[in-house]
Design an enzyme around this catalytic site. Structure first.
Site, PDB file in Angstrom:
ATOM      1  N   LYS A 270       0.818  -1.229   0.000  1.00 56.94           N
ATOM      2  CA  LYS A 270       0.000   0.000   0.000  1.00 56.94           C
ATOM      3  C   LYS A 270       0.841   1.263   0.000  1.00 56.94           C
ATOM      4  CE  LYS A 270       0.198  -1.698   4.312  1.00 56.94           C
ATOM      5  NZ  LYS A 270      -0.246  -2.837   5.066  1.00 56.94           N
TER       6      LYS A 270
ATOM      7  N   ILE B 160     -10.540  -8.802   3.132  1.00 58.44           N
ATOM      8  CA  ILE B 160     -11.853  -8.308   2.668  1.00 58.44           C
ATOM      9  C   ILE B 160     -11.801  -7.947   1.188  1.00 58.44           C
ATOM     10  CG2 ILE B 160     -13.671  -6.595   3.027  1.00 58.44           C
ATOM     11  CD1 ILE B 160     -12.474  -6.087   5.817  1.00 58.44           C
TER      12      ILE B 160
ATOM     13  N   LYS C 151      -3.970   3.496   2.614  1.00 52.00           N
ATOM     14  CA  LYS C 151      -5.157   2.739   2.178  1.00 52.00           C
ATOM     15  C   LYS C 151      -6.259   3.690   1.720  1.00 52.00           C
ATOM     16  CE  LYS C 151      -4.065  -1.167   5.192  1.00 52.00           C
ATOM     17  NZ  LYS C 151      -4.183  -1.685   6.552  1.00 52.00           N
TER      18      LYS C 151
ATOM     19  N   VAL D  50      -5.263  -3.317   0.822  1.00 52.37           N
ATOM     20  CA  VAL D  50      -6.242  -2.630   1.677  1.00 52.37           C
ATOM     21  C   VAL D  50      -7.156  -3.656   2.344  1.00 52.37           C
ATOM     22  CG1 VAL D  50      -8.118  -0.937   1.780  1.00 52.37           C
ATOM     23  CG2 VAL D  50      -6.270  -0.629   0.123  1.00 52.37           C
TER      24      VAL D  50
ATOM     25  N   GLU E 106      -5.345  -6.276  -4.406  1.00 50.28           N
ATOM     26  CA  GLU E 106      -6.432  -6.432  -3.418  1.00 50.28           C
ATOM     27  C   GLU E 106      -5.898  -6.490  -1.985  1.00 50.28           C
ATOM     28  OE1 GLU E 106     -10.074  -6.881  -4.128  1.00 50.28           O
ATOM     29  OE2 GLU E 106      -9.810  -6.223  -2.058  1.00 50.28           O
TER      30      GLU E 106
END
Ligand code: HSE
Length: 450
Positions: free
Chosen positions: A105, A136, A205, A132, A129
């Site tokens: 990030k 999730i 993020k 962050v 993916e």
């Protein structure tokens, strides 16, 4: 003829890298079935080889650059973090047409544009993916599922370490230091946990989320940031007293300016700070290292994403999801979504964003003091929502009282100037506590303010 394997270079074998490698090995057959070709490890680059004696020697290397440029590598998975050498390695990979999957990030938030341009130029995939909110699925919904909608807000808890600390302090009375040590021991914290507690991890993020949500390049420097190191046990007690709790929030909003000097238009606000939220808000019950993010879009309405936001295995799950996606693209001969930054919206400075403050101050307890303080708020055009005197002169010492003031929304700069001016008043002994109050679109009934 059986399909050619997709060959993976793994850069880094820390908390996440180990789990990525484990899943790659343990789930090799399933991954091959889902991709339509075997997914094989071509090599693993580490800094200190002697710490990884459990990795087959033929896979292990300390020459990350050499591994990335090997002709038999199709995909580079980067889980080393930090700006360099990660940036150089990923740029080399993308320029050579190799797909990149990264959890980095900090790099994406500082220089994602350069990576995106290199990916566009060569046609390589760039997926991130895992950068962050750990496990999730959040970036793919923003990039793909919701791409037909107009997103208005993405807000929530995106740092597991600070959520763990704040939850432990609020629920169990754990000390700040002890809670941070535990979060580090459990593998949630960054290599340097100041990135977590100072809000820098959440800041990065927020930049990534705002970029995707608003089709605009937003860097970490565009995101206003305050961490949790100034949040005390007394803040948490004060929040509880008014039916609230304190969470480190990342808030990315589409701001619509109705006319005025700057003219009507849309812009982006991205910010990270600890804030009081009503205990009845769903984010208040997000404990431990869990993350939760609300996405609001014009047609979809409000969506909530919740899950494990930190830790080796959860983050590896997101890496593997990306790895399967880029491997499938490779096998099918296509590619994933490209960077979308066409909107190029301006960024709003924090000072212009309407926020609300909860201010606790020690004051003289005599006639006219409240009027003086109210006058000061009025001069700064800040409207007071509630005032409470929660300590008598006897409790505070002969001449003092404690006032707790909650404001209505006002530009953050006006609120900050009000607090600075309060500190200068003779009638004010000290401003003890200032916390922003966020209702995230819901009435703050706990504070008696709709
Ligand atoms: N240190 C991060 C956190 C890990 O605590 O959320 C996931 O990015």
């Amino acid at each position: 003829m059986s399909p050619a394997p997709v060959r993976v270079a793994l850069l880094g074998r820390g908390t996440v890298g180990r789990e990525v490698m484990r899943l790659l090995v343990e789930q090799a057959d399933e991954l091959a079935a889902r991709v339509g070709a075997p997914v094989e490890l071509a090599g693993v680059a580490v800094r200190r080889a002697h710490r990884h004696t459990d990795v087959p020697a033929e896979l292990l290397t300390t020459d990350a650059s050499g591994l990335v440029s090997r002709p038999d590598v199709d995909v580079v998975v980067e889980v080393i973090g930090g700006i360099e050498p990660a940036r150089g390695l990923l740029l080399d990979a993308l320029k050579a047409g190799r797909a990149v999957v990264t959890a980095n990030k900090a790099l994406l938030a500082e220089d994602g544009a350069t990576l995106a341009e290199a990916a566009n130029a060569s046609g390589a995939d760039l997926y991130y993916e895992a950068s962050v909110a750990g496990a999730i699925p959040l970036l793919r919904p923003l990039r793909e599922s919701l791409v037909g909608d107009k997103i208005t807000r993405v807000a929530g808890i995106v740092n597991g370490t600070t959520n763990y600390i704040l939850s432990a302090m609020a629920e169990h009375g754990t000390g700040y230091r002890e809670a941070l040590e535990k979060a580090t021991e459990l593998g949630f914290a960054e290599a340097d946990p100041t990135a977590d507690v100072d809000g820098l991890d959440a800041q990065a993020k927020a930049a990534i989320l705002a970029s995707l949500a608003f089709h605009t390049r937003v860097t970490a420097a565009d995101v206003y940031c305050e961490g949790i190191s100034s949040v005390t046990a007394a803040d948490l007690v004060a929040a509880k007293a008014v039916g609230c709790t304190v969470k480190l929030l990342a808030i990315c909003e589409r701001v619509v300016t109705p006319g005025g000097e700057a003219g009507e238009g849309e812009s982006v606000s991205a910010r990270v700070y600890p804030a009081m939220i009503p205990a009845s808000h769903p984010l208040a019950s997000v404990g431990e290292a869990y993350n939760a993010v609300f996405v609001e879009a014009e047609a979809a309405g409000q969506l909530m994403f919740y899950g494990q936001g930190a830790g080796g295995a959860p983050t590896a799950s997101a890496v593997l999801g990306d790895l399967v996606a880029v491997a499938r693209n490779r096998v099918a001969g296509g590619h994933g979504p490209r960077e979308s930054a066409y909107a190029s919206l301006p960024i709003q400075p924090m000072g212009r964003i309407p926020t609300r403050y909860h201010i606790s101050l020690a004051v003289q307890d005599r006639a006219g003091v409240l009027a003086t303080i109210a006058g000061l708020f009025a001069r700064h055009e800040v409207s007071i929502a509630t005032v409470r005197q929660d300590m008598t002169a006897r409790q505070m010492g002969a001449r003092g009282a404690r006032l707790v003031i909650v404001t209505h929304a006002a530009p953050d700069a006006a609120l900050a100037a009000t607090v600075a001016a309060l500190g200068e008043l003779d009638q004010v002994f000290g401003v003890d506590r200032v916390l922003r109050v966020e209702n995230l679109g819901r009435p703050v009934s706990a504070l008696g303010v709709a």
